[in-house]
Design a protein around this motif. Structure first.
Motif, short mmCIF file in Angstrom:
data_model
loop_
_atom_site.label_atom_id
_atom_site.label_comp_id
_atom_site.label_asym_id
_atom_site.label_seq_id
_atom_site.Cartn_x
_atom_site.Cartn_y
_atom_site.Cartn_z
N LYS A 63 44.95 40.97 44.09
CA LYS A 63 45.95 41.87 43.53
C LYS A 63 45.59 42.24 42.10
O LYS A 63 45.00 41.45 41.36
N ILE A 64 45.94 43.46 41.74
CA ILE A 64 45.79 43.95 40.37
C ILE A 64 47.18 44.09 39.78
O ILE A 64 48.07 44.68 40.42
N TYR A 65 47.36 43.56 38.59
CA TYR A 65 48.70 43.56 37.97
C TYR A 65 48.76 44.52 36.79
O TYR A 65 47.74 44.87 36.19
N ALA A 66 49.97 44.91 36.47
CA ALA A 66 50.19 45.80 35.33
C ALA A 66 49.78 45.10 34.04
O ALA A 66 49.87 43.87 33.94
N LEU A 97 44.52 55.58 35.94
CA LEU A 97 43.71 55.21 37.10
C LEU A 97 42.42 54.55 36.65
O LEU A 97 41.87 53.70 37.37
N ASP A 98 41.93 54.90 35.47
CA ASP A 98 40.74 54.25 34.94
C ASP A 98 40.97 52.76 34.78
O ASP A 98 40.09 51.94 35.08
N TYR A 99 42.17 52.41 34.30
CA TYR A 99 42.51 50.98 34.15
C TYR A 99 42.53 50.30 35.50
O TYR A 99 41.96 49.21 35.66
N VAL A 100 43.16 50.92 36.48
CA VAL A 100 43.28 50.32 37.81
C VAL A 100 41.91 50.09 38.42
O VAL A 100 41.61 49.00 38.93
N SER A 102 38.93 50.02 36.91
CA SER A 102 38.08 49.09 36.14
C SER A 102 38.50 47.65 36.38
O SER A 102 37.65 46.75 36.52
N LYS A 103 39.81 47.40 36.47
CA LYS A 103 40.29 46.05 36.77
C LYS A 103 39.91 45.66 38.20
O LYS A 103 39.56 44.50 38.46
N SER A 104 39.98 46.60 39.11
CA SER A 104 39.60 46.33 40.50
C SER A 104 38.13 45.92 40.58
O SER A 104 37.77 44.97 41.29
N LYS A 105 37.29 46.64 39.85
CA LYS A 105 35.85 46.32 39.82
C LYS A 105 35.62 44.94 39.23
O LYS A 105 34.81 44.15 39.74
N GLN A 106 36.35 44.64 38.17
CA GLN A 106 36.21 43.34 37.51
C GLN A 106 36.62 42.20 38.44
O GLN A 106 35.90 41.20 38.59
N VAL A 107 37.77 42.36 39.10
CA VAL A 107 38.27 41.34 40.02
C VAL A 107 37.34 41.18 41.21
O VAL A 107 37.07 40.07 41.68
N TYR A 108 36.83 42.31 41.70
CA TYR A 108 35.90 42.26 42.83
C TYR A 108 34.64 41.47 42.45
O TYR A 108 34.22 40.58 43.19
N ASP A 109 34.07 41.79 41.30
CA ASP A 109 32.82 41.14 40.88
C ASP A 109 33.03 39.66 40.54
O ASP A 109 32.17 38.82 40.85
#
Length: 216
Positions: A63-66, A97-100, A102-109
């Motif tokens: 999950k990605i949080y605010a 959307l850039d934040y969402v 970029s955080k998704s990429k970070q969490v994935y990696d």
């Protein structure tokens, strides 16, 4: 806790009650893969898969949080890097959307890749071509994780996609039914609290517990 609100003793009981609402006999005539969309749903997926004589697996997601609010889930990213965004919340909190992404990429990696590496020796979940996929969970809260898993299964070219869960909010049903072929559940609630409120016993399940469930 008000015992009148407890619908399931534990995950095992919930799984066998789900078997009662699934068309098991007709499903056994086809090739199914049972997928858990959470750690908590993995035991349920195993029980159902055993009944179907089918394979079961885990679809990893995070999950990605605010920003500055770890109680507000705004997106989910899966092991195939599919990102599902809660668009209303993102707009309401003016989150870019850039934040969402970029955080998704970070969490994935930093998280998902490591778990996939340990669980499947680095292999992402198998292709679903010509397979019927049943996505299972112990319950559904917002539905965002489930929708992300459905989206991933669609992109993996599943022949059909069904969802099975013991309990869910009534409000989630139209959204899931809009993209899944079938939805099976035991209890729907107009005023949903949270999943563990409706179980007598619902211990936390960690990544490390998955191997124990497989061997158990």
């Amino acid at each position: 806790m008000n015992s009148d609100r407890i619908y399931f003793k534990n995950r095992e009981v919930a799984a066998y009650r789900l078997l009662d609402v699934l068309p098991i006999d007709s499903m056994k005539l086809e090739d199914w893969t049972v997928i858990s969309s959470s750690y908590g749903g993995f035991e349920i997926a195993k029980i159902i898969a055993n009944e179907l004589n089918s394979k079961y697996d885990m679809m990893f997601s995070e999950k990605i949080y605010a920003p500055n609010n770890e109680d507000c889930e705004i997106a989910v990213v899966t092991e195939h890097e599919e990102v599902l965004i809660h668009e209303e919340l993102v707009k309401a909190f003016d989150i870019s959307l850039d934040y969402v992404y970029s955080k998704s990429k970070q969490v994935y990696d930093e998280s998902i890749v490591k778990k996939v590496s340990k669980f499947r020796h680095g292999e992402k979940i198998q292709k679903f071509e010509n397979k019927n996929v049943l996505i299972v969970d112990e319950g559904i809260n917002t539905g965002l994780t489930m929708m992300a898993c459905i989206k991933t299964a669609i992109n993996l070219k599943a022949k059909s996609i069904s969802v099975a869960t013991p309990i869910l909010p009534t409000a989630s049903i139209p959204t899931i039914e809009s993209i899944a072929d079938d939805l099976y559940f035991i209890k729907k609630l107009d005023h949903f609290v949270e999943i563990d409120f409706y179980y007598d016993s619902l211990d936390d399940v960690s990544f490390e517990d998955l191997e124990k469930i497989i061997k158990g």
